[in-house]
Motif scaffolding. Sequence first.
Motif, PDB file in Angstrom:
ATOM      1  N   SER A  56       9.699  49.997 -22.473  1.00 30.47           N
ATOM      2  CA  SER A  56       9.107  48.999 -23.349  1.00 30.47           C
ATOM      3  C   SER A  56       7.887  49.646 -23.994  1.00 30.47           C
ATOM      4  CB  SER A  56       8.738  47.746 -22.540  1.00 30.47           C
ATOM      5  OG  SER A  56       8.253  46.736 -23.397  1.00 30.47           O
ATOM      6  N   GLY A 112       6.385  47.143 -19.509  1.00 30.55           N
ATOM      7  CA  GLY A 112       6.533  46.088 -20.502  1.00 30.55           C
ATOM      8  C   GLY A 112       5.894  44.774 -20.109  1.00 30.55           C
ATOM      9  N   MET A 123      11.309  44.416 -25.990  1.00 30.38           N
ATOM     10  CA  MET A 123      10.164  43.519 -26.170  1.00 30.38           C
ATOM     11  C   MET A 123      10.653  42.105 -26.475  1.00 30.38           C
ATOM     12  SD  MET A 123       7.843  46.178 -28.368  1.00 30.38           S
ATOM     13  CE  MET A 123       6.482  45.073 -28.611  1.00 30.38           C
TER      14      MET A 123
END
Length: 142
Positions: free
Chosen positions: A71, A84, A109
Amino acid sequence: MFKTLVYGGLASLLAAPVLAASLTVYKSPTCGCCEDWVSHMQESGFEVKAIDRDNMEPIKQRAGVKPELASCHTALIDGYVIEGHVPAADVRQLLEQKPAVRGLTIPGMPQSAPGMDIPGTPYEVLSFDKAGKTEVFSRYPG
């Protein structure tokens, strides 16, 4: 086994005291969603040290985050990797349960995850081991 949670309904969990671990976040200096996730973690009681990096790839490689699990930011806490926009409640659960995993990730995301905060996109938090094998840790309806 996994759990299904609603991000907005976690107020009581997020208000719980945090274990004595400090979170170090490596992020891009220009990424607003990373800053918003840092704020989410701080508001949830975590002590956060943010380190800006222009090139995140070496950090992810050292942390054992394979490209398919990546991420935008990578955090380290108490021997675990958080990749993330993982919700604070999941990080807290990880620290309390101490499973034999490398860390937690939300690949990509998802728009509904903390720091993104645009409702409507379901997502899963995955645990991953040193080999990159994943399991569902929790699910969020978005």
